[in-house]
Design a protein around this motif. Structure first.
Motif, PDB file in Angstrom:
ATOM      1  N   THR A 192      42.339  39.031  53.641  1.00 53.98           N
ATOM      2  CA  THR A 192      41.907  40.192  52.411  1.00 53.98           C
ATOM      3  C   THR A 192      42.150  39.167  51.186  1.00 53.98           C
ATOM      4  O   THR A 192      43.194  38.618  50.863  1.00 53.98           O
ATOM      5  CB  THR A 192      42.935  41.163  52.226  1.00 53.98           C
ATOM      6  OG1 THR A 192      42.605  42.040  53.372  1.00 53.98           O
ATOM      7  CG2 THR A 192      42.711  42.060  51.041  1.00 53.98           C
ATOM      8  N   GLU A 193      41.071  39.106  50.263  1.00 54.45           N
ATOM      9  CA  GLU A 193      41.203  38.240  49.088  1.00 54.45           C
ATOM     10  C   GLU A 193      40.703  39.155  47.786  1.00 54.45           C
ATOM     11  O   GLU A 193      39.929  40.260  47.709  1.00 54.45           O
ATOM     12  CB  GLU A 193      40.128  36.998  49.171  1.00 54.45           C
ATOM     13  CG  GLU A 193      39.849  36.251  48.046  1.00 54.45           C
ATOM     14  CD  GLU A 193      38.965  35.195  48.226  1.00 54.45           C
ATOM     15  OE1 GLU A 193      38.983  34.290  47.250  1.00 54.45           O
ATOM     16  OE2 GLU A 193      38.252  35.339  49.183  1.00 54.45           O
ATOM     17  N   ILE A 194      41.389  38.994  46.792  1.00 57.68           N
ATOM     18  CA  ILE A 194      41.102  39.622  45.474  1.00 57.68           C
ATOM     19  C   ILE A 194      40.309  38.705  44.594  1.00 57.68           C
ATOM     20  O   ILE A 194      40.437  37.282  44.486  1.00 57.68           O
ATOM     21  CB  ILE A 194      42.447  39.912  44.710  1.00 57.68           C
ATOM     22  CG1 ILE A 194      43.467  40.548  45.508  1.00 57.68           C
ATOM     23  CG2 ILE A 194      42.403  40.671  43.375  1.00 57.68           C
ATOM     24  CD1 ILE A 194      42.932  41.872  46.307  1.00 57.68           C
ATOM     25  N   GLN A 195      39.309  39.432  43.946  1.00 60.12           N
ATOM     26  CA  GLN A 195      38.169  38.756  43.180  1.00 60.12           C
ATOM     27  C   GLN A 195      38.129  39.312  41.717  1.00 60.12           C
ATOM     28  O   GLN A 195      38.366  40.285  41.668  1.00 60.12           O
ATOM     29  CB  GLN A 195      37.028  38.415  43.791  1.00 60.12           C
ATOM     30  CG  GLN A 195      36.764  37.764  44.898  1.00 60.12           C
ATOM     31  CD  GLN A 195      35.326  37.566  45.466  1.00 60.12           C
ATOM     32  OE1 GLN A 195      34.589  37.808  44.880  1.00 60.12           O
ATOM     33  NE2 GLN A 195      35.394  37.029  46.734  1.00 60.12           N
ATOM     34  N   ILE A 196      38.279  38.549  40.663  1.00 59.39           N
ATOM     35  CA  ILE A 196      37.761  39.222  39.257  1.00 59.39           C
ATOM     36  C   ILE A 196      36.279  39.209  39.137  1.00 59.39           C
ATOM     37  O   ILE A 196      35.663  38.086  39.477  1.00 59.39           O
ATOM     38  CB  ILE A 196      38.511  38.321  38.157  1.00 59.39           C
ATOM     39  CG1 ILE A 196      39.970  38.336  38.323  1.00 59.39           C
ATOM     40  CG2 ILE A 196      38.080  38.791  37.035  1.00 59.39           C
ATOM     41  CD1 ILE A 196      40.641  37.515  37.252  1.00 59.39           C
ATOM     42  N   THR A 197      35.858  40.299  39.212  1.00 55.99           N
ATOM     43  CA  THR A 197      34.211  40.459  39.237  1.00 55.99           C
ATOM     44  C   THR A 197      33.659  40.402  37.850  1.00 55.99           C
ATOM     45  O   THR A 197      32.374  40.350  37.521  1.00 55.99           O
ATOM     46  CB  THR A 197      33.747  41.587  40.171  1.00 55.99           C
ATOM     47  OG1 THR A 197      34.430  42.827  39.590  1.00 55.99           O
ATOM     48  CG2 THR A 197      34.210  41.130  41.572  1.00 55.99           C
TER      49      THR A 197
END
Length: 374
Positions: free
Chosen positions: A210-215
């Protein structure tokens, strides 16, 4: 003698001494096998592929011609059995807690037909139906608190060509997840020149992958990057972080969109995060003052910062006869007795008459006014 060979098995089709058969015809032949008829002998050979297991009834016909050139034939049937180890064919299955599951089918191939069983009981609310055709069905609603992994086993057994009993199993895991969500706040404040950090966390998602990204990032309504001096990092365990030292000129509000991805696929959750960059608050007024009983006096408590900070006072720490109006930021006191001389100290936390907090909405220095009457 006419024979058909498969593996180590030898099938005799015809015996006789009149003449050697010159032609052999084979009936249905499985697609994974080839046949040949060298010198009147028939042979089957090949490698069965996955999914072709089962029983094959086959017919062989041997034809030969006698000295008068009259044809003669003999036929023989034989059974070809192809065994296959139990193997699940169902794709990975995932259930979310609280979501209706109309039907999830688990299937396995093999010969003999595998039996599928649950190694651990399913949570209440989910029903396991055994269909009897090598498949089982799962339906219902997983209750709260049932998130976890539930394992299944497909099993069959047979005696191989060497006479050895083979017991074969394959495993399958059903994943039940808590509905995903961001667990960290959606508003943060960083100060110019300060070493700032903010932890971003999630719940309900699988930790691995699980990875968090700023979109997306905007500043004052227009597209932008992160403030100069601020960085973003994400692991693969559902956590991420913002941190750094914003440089001068970066004061303002930054609106970020966070999205969670599991193994590169959007997990369906996002969060808007507001980052306010400003100047840290700092008191500019003195740290102490002296009031005399019966004498009216005002003392202004002031602070700087951007955005302008709010000043609050711990009213319980004020001496009798001194108060602070948090609505107008002015104090008015009526004392109906003669108090002793008092000193209002502003330094120690928890003792004093003022403290700074947050990034609120005051726009000017705020005076503290007190009046003591004799």
């Amino acid at each position: 003698m006419v024979w058909i060979q498969f593996g180590s098995a030898l099938f005799v089709l015809q015996r006789g001494s009149d003449s050697q058969p010159t032609t052999q015809e084979l009936g249905f032949v499985p697609t994974f096998l080839s046949s040949s008829v060298p010198d009147g002998n028939g042979k089957l050979y090949g490698t069965p592929q996955a999914g072709t297991s089962g029983r094959y009834d086959m017919l062989a016909t041997a034809i030969y011609y006698d000295s008068a050139n009259d044809p003669h034939s003999v036929r023989q049937t034989f059974l070809l059995t192809v065994y296959e180890r139990a193997k699940f064919t169902s794709p990975q299955a995932t259930i979310n807690v609280g979501a209706l599951v109309p039907n999830i089918t688990l299937a396995a191939r093999g010969y003999p037909r595998p039996t599928i069983r649950a190694n651990t009981p399913l949570p209440s609310g989910l029903t396991l139906t055994i269909n009897g055709n090598g498949t089982v069905a799962i339906s219902g609603v997983a209750p709260s608190g049932s998130a976890g992994d539930y394992s299944f086993t497909a099993c069959n057994e047979f005696i191989d060509e060497f006479g050895v009993l083979q017991r074969c199993t394959d495993a399958f895991t059903l994943h039940i997840y808590q509905p995903p969500a961001f667990s960290s706040g959606n508003e943060i404040a960083f100060s110019i020149g300060g070493n700032n950090s903010f932890f971003i966390g999630t719940s309900g998602l699988p930790e691995s992958g699980t990875e968090i990204q700023i979109t997306h990032v905007t500043r004052d309504g227009s597209d932008a990057d992160l403030p100069d001096g601020v960085g973003f990092s994400s692991g693969d365990d559902g956590t991420a972080g913002l941190g750094g030292v914003p440089t001068a000129g970066q004061i303002g509000e930054w609106h970020l969109t966070l999205r969670a991805y599991v193994n590169g696929v959007f997990a369906g959750i996002s969060q808007d995060l507001k980052l306010t960059v400003g100047v840290a608050p700092e008191f500019t007024s003195g740290t102490s003052d002296t009031f005399t009983a019966g004498t009216y006096k005002e003392f202004a408590v002031t602070a700087t910062g951007d955005p302008a900070p709010a000043i609050t006072v711990d009213s319980a720490a004020l001496p009798a006869g001194v108060s602070f109006d948090i609505l107008t930021y002015r104090a008015s006191v009526e004392v109906w007795r003669r108090p002793a001389a008092v000193t209002v100290s502003q330094t120690p936390a928890g003792q004093a008459s003022r403290r700074a907090s947050g990034w609120p909405r005051a726009t000017a220095p705020l005076p503290l006014v007190s009046r003591c009457l004799v």
